[in-house]
Write an enzyme that holds these catalytic residues in place. Structure first.
Site, PDB file in Angstrom:
ATOM      1  N   THR A  36      19.536  16.502  60.344  1.00  0.00           N
ATOM      2  CA  THR A  36      19.089  15.656  59.237  1.00  0.00           C
ATOM      3  C   THR A  36      17.858  14.890  59.720  1.00  0.00           C
ATOM      4  O   THR A  36      17.389  15.102  60.855  1.00  0.00           O
ATOM      5  CB  THR A  36      20.169  14.622  58.859  1.00  0.00           C
ATOM      6  OG1 THR A  36      20.316  13.698  59.950  1.00  0.00           O
ATOM      7  CG2 THR A  36      21.515  15.292  58.561  1.00  0.00           C
ATOM      8  N   THR A  98      29.542  13.527  54.705  1.00  0.00           N
ATOM      9  CA  THR A  98      29.556  13.890  56.138  1.00  0.00           C
ATOM     10  C   THR A  98      30.669  13.162  56.875  1.00  0.00           C
ATOM     11  O   THR A  98      31.437  13.783  57.627  1.00  0.00           O
ATOM     12  CB  THR A  98      28.178  13.573  56.764  1.00  0.00           C
ATOM     13  OG1 THR A  98      27.262  14.569  56.315  1.00  0.00           O
ATOM     14  CG2 THR A  98      28.236  13.599  58.287  1.00  0.00           C
ATOM     15  N   THR A 123      33.403   3.227  65.109  1.00  0.00           N
ATOM     16  CA  THR A 123      32.550   2.044  65.236  1.00  0.00           C
ATOM     17  C   THR A 123      33.340   0.749  65.087  1.00  0.00           C
ATOM     18  O   THR A 123      34.378   0.722  64.404  1.00  0.00           O
ATOM     19  CB  THR A 123      31.448   2.099  64.146  1.00  0.00           C
ATOM     20  OG1 THR A 123      30.806   0.832  64.044  1.00  0.00           O
ATOM     21  CG2 THR A 123      32.025   2.419  62.776  1.00  0.00           C
ATOM     22  N   ASP A 124      32.813  -0.325  65.671  1.00  0.00           N
ATOM     23  CA  ASP A 124      33.438  -1.644  65.491  1.00  0.00           C
ATOM     24  C   ASP A 124      33.322  -2.134  64.048  1.00  0.00           C
ATOM     25  O   ASP A 124      33.997  -3.080  63.652  1.00  0.00           O
ATOM     26  CB  ASP A 124      32.833  -2.682  66.457  1.00  0.00           C
ATOM     27  CG  ASP A 124      31.345  -2.949  66.255  1.00  0.00           C
ATOM     28  OD1 ASP A 124      30.708  -2.269  65.429  1.00  0.00           O
ATOM     29  OD2 ASP A 124      30.821  -3.868  66.928  1.00  0.00           O
ATOM     30  N   GLU A 125      32.445  -1.488  63.256  1.00  0.00           N
ATOM     31  CA  GLU A 125      32.231  -1.965  61.882  1.00  0.00           C
ATOM     32  C   GLU A 125      33.457  -1.767  61.007  1.00  0.00           C
ATOM     33  O   GLU A 125      33.566  -2.375  59.945  1.00  0.00           O
ATOM     34  CB  GLU A 125      31.019  -1.269  61.266  1.00  0.00           C
ATOM     35  CG  GLU A 125      29.797  -1.481  62.117  1.00  0.00           C
ATOM     36  CD  GLU A 125      28.477  -1.247  61.405  1.00  0.00           C
ATOM     37  OE1 GLU A 125      28.444  -1.274  60.174  1.00  0.00           O
ATOM     38  OE2 GLU A 125      27.487  -1.051  62.120  1.00  0.00           O
ATOM     39  N   TYR A 148      29.165   2.819  54.532  1.00  0.00           N
ATOM     40  CA  TYR A 148      29.188   3.442  55.862  1.00  0.00           C
ATOM     41  C   TYR A 148      30.481   3.096  56.596  1.00  0.00           C
ATOM     42  O   TYR A 148      31.206   3.992  57.056  1.00  0.00           O
ATOM     43  CB  TYR A 148      27.975   2.994  56.689  1.00  0.00           C
ATOM     44  CG  TYR A 148      28.135   3.281  58.175  1.00  0.00           C
ATOM     45  CD1 TYR A 148      28.080   4.575  58.665  1.00  0.00           C
ATOM     46  CD2 TYR A 148      28.377   2.239  59.090  1.00  0.00           C
ATOM     47  CE1 TYR A 148      28.251   4.845  60.020  1.00  0.00           C
ATOM     48  CE2 TYR A 148      28.543   2.498  60.444  1.00  0.00           C
ATOM     49  CZ  TYR A 148      28.485   3.805  60.907  1.00  0.00           C
ATOM     50  OH  TYR A 148      28.668   4.062  62.255  1.00  0.00           O
ATOM     51  N   LYS A 152      33.675   5.462  57.766  1.00  0.00           N
ATOM     52  CA  LYS A 152      34.139   5.617  59.152  1.00  0.00           C
ATOM     53  C   LYS A 152      35.617   5.229  59.259  1.00  0.00           C
ATOM     54  O   LYS A 152      36.395   5.906  59.948  1.00  0.00           O
ATOM     55  CB  LYS A 152      33.292   4.771  60.108  1.00  0.00           C
ATOM     56  CG  LYS A 152      31.840   5.196  60.224  1.00  0.00           C
ATOM     57  CD  LYS A 152      31.627   6.593  60.807  1.00  0.00           C
ATOM     58  CE  LYS A 152      31.942   6.687  62.278  1.00  0.00           C
ATOM     59  NZ  LYS A 152      31.513   8.019  62.825  1.00  0.00           N
ATOM     60  N   PRO A 203      11.197  -7.674  59.985  1.00  0.00           N
ATOM     61  CA  PRO A 203      12.090  -8.034  58.881  1.00  0.00           C
ATOM     62  C   PRO A 203      13.444  -8.548  59.375  1.00  0.00           C
ATOM     63  O   PRO A 203      14.269  -7.781  59.856  1.00  0.00           O
ATOM     64  CB  PRO A 203      12.263  -6.715  58.122  1.00  0.00           C
ATOM     65  CG  PRO A 203      11.973  -5.646  59.124  1.00  0.00           C
ATOM     66  CD  PRO A 203      11.078  -6.217  60.173  1.00  0.00           C
TER      67      PRO A 203
END
Ligand code: NAD
Ligand code: TYD
Length: 345
Positions: A36, A98, A123-125, A148, A152, A203
């Protein structure tokens, strides 16, 4: 041992492939990647001709192609994902396809092909916001905030269900924010470094006081290898740098290390649903597998800056048309000074 690696052309996957080939003999690696916008074979130039490495282009959502490439493998390390929170907010479908469906396809194949070990990279997210001073352990509830992180978390639950129901020999790693060489500059750290190089506005979302735990990618690669070789089936392992910092502190440190003024800092509209703080307890990795992070944050930041300086050709290659249109599209509503990537702010 034949190792089937998904997403090996991305940031962490390519670092992991170089890591394992430089440290171990006896692994035959098949890197399966869709290439990708985030996948880049230039990340693997140094190992492309290695006799124990091969590449197959394909999607993890394509069961037939994935089966053909996975056949004969003993173990799987599954990195492939749509990995950027902002992209998942503006266009969630690729993350769901995905990260959820693609993982499901791989789990089915792992059962069919009797894979002996399946390492799922998460992930920790998935834990969502931590309160000030709080840290997530592997037993903390899953409270994802973005498409996202929800995708996960969904894939983690699928993996755990396959362990319980089908006896699939899987393990999960949940790491914090990685940084280091070959990271695509849509993520905070390389975006800030490369904008500083160009004297462009930096930003900073919202007030910049969001906290992240920063982990050098080499430390993560050592951890994933330890989990692959010695992790206990059905377990989840948190992997963090144990260095929790505000985004603003990171941006200021990078400005200081590169020698540019703080006037480049530009506060822009916040990310919707933005998690305030991620922080991990990683005792289990240390107690069970003898792992702890080794790269001090400032040392890692200096090395990363040096790497981006020394790899201007790689950087020019990834900051091509797709990146420019991404930057225009995703930053244009945040602040007018960020609108044009090509003109200095
Ligand atoms: P990345 O975006 O740099 O790379 C992802 C790779 O997956 C790319 O090479 C891409 O081409 C490939 N890919 C995407 N969709 C695919 C598909 N359908 N089929 C096959 N390949 C596909 O991501 P990264 O930062 O290297 O992250 C790797 C893994 O680590 C992901 O699972 C991510 O969720 C997880 N993770 C990343 C971080 C981080 O800070 N970067 C932190 C914790 C966990
Ligand atoms: P990011 O690298 O996207 O990782 P994640 O959201 O997965 O933690 O962002 C890290 C932090 O930096 C996060 O709090 C969002 C913030 N951020 C900015 O302030 N500006 C930016 O341009 C980007 C990409 C991120």
């Amino acid at each position: 041992m034949k190792l089937f690696i998904t997403g090996g052309a991305g940031f962490i996957g390519s670092n992991f492939i170089r890591h394992i080939l430089s440290l171990r003999k006896g692994y035959k690696i098949v890197n399966y990647d869709k290439l990708t916008y985030a996948g880049n074979l230039a990340n693997l130039e140094s190992v492309a001709a290695h006799p124990d490495y091969s590449f197959v282009k394909g999607s993890i959502c394509d069961a037939n192609a994935a089966e053909e490439a996975m056949r004969g493998a003993d173990a799987v390390v599954h990195f492939a994902a749509e990995s950027h929170v902002d992209r998942s907010i503006y266009e969630p479908a690729p993350a769901i396809d995905t990260n959820v469906t693609g993982t499901f396809v791989l789990l089915q194949l792992a059962r069919k092909l009797r894979i002996e070990r399946f390492v799922h990279i998460s992930t920790d997210e998935v834990y969502g916001d931590m309160l000030p001073g709080a840290f997530a352990s592997e037993n903390s509830p899953l409270q994802p905030s973005s498409p996202y992180s929800a995708s996960k978390a969904s894939s983690d639950l699928l993996v755990l269900s396959y362990v319980r129901t089908y006896g699939l020999p899987a393990v999960i790693t949940r790491s914090s924010n990685n940084y280091g060489p070959y990271q695509f500059p849509e993520k905070f750290l390389p975006l800030i470094i490369t904008n500083i190089f160009d004297d462009k506005a930096l930003p900073v979302y919202g007030d910049g006081k969001q906290q992240r735990d920063w982990l050098h990618v080499e430390d993560n690669c050592r951890a994933v290898l330890a989990v692959l070789e010695r992790g206990r089936i059905g377990e989840v392992y948190n992997i963090g740098g144990l260095d929790v910092e505000e985004n603003l502190t990171i941006a200021r440190t990078l400005l200081r290390l590169i020698g540019k003024p703080e006037t480049l800092l530009t506060y822009v509209k916040d990310r919707p649903g933005h998690d305030r703080r991620y922080a991990l307890l990683c005792d289990k990795m240390e107690k069970d597998l003898g792992w702890k992070p080794e790269v001090p944050l400032e040392t890692g930041l200096r090395q990363t800056i040096d790497w981006y300086k020394a790899n201007a050709k790689w950087l020019a290659g990834v900051r091509d048309g797709e990146y420019l249109s991404y930057y225009e599209k995703y930053y244009q509503n945040r602040d007018s000074s960020l609108r044009s990537f090509t003109h200095r702010g």
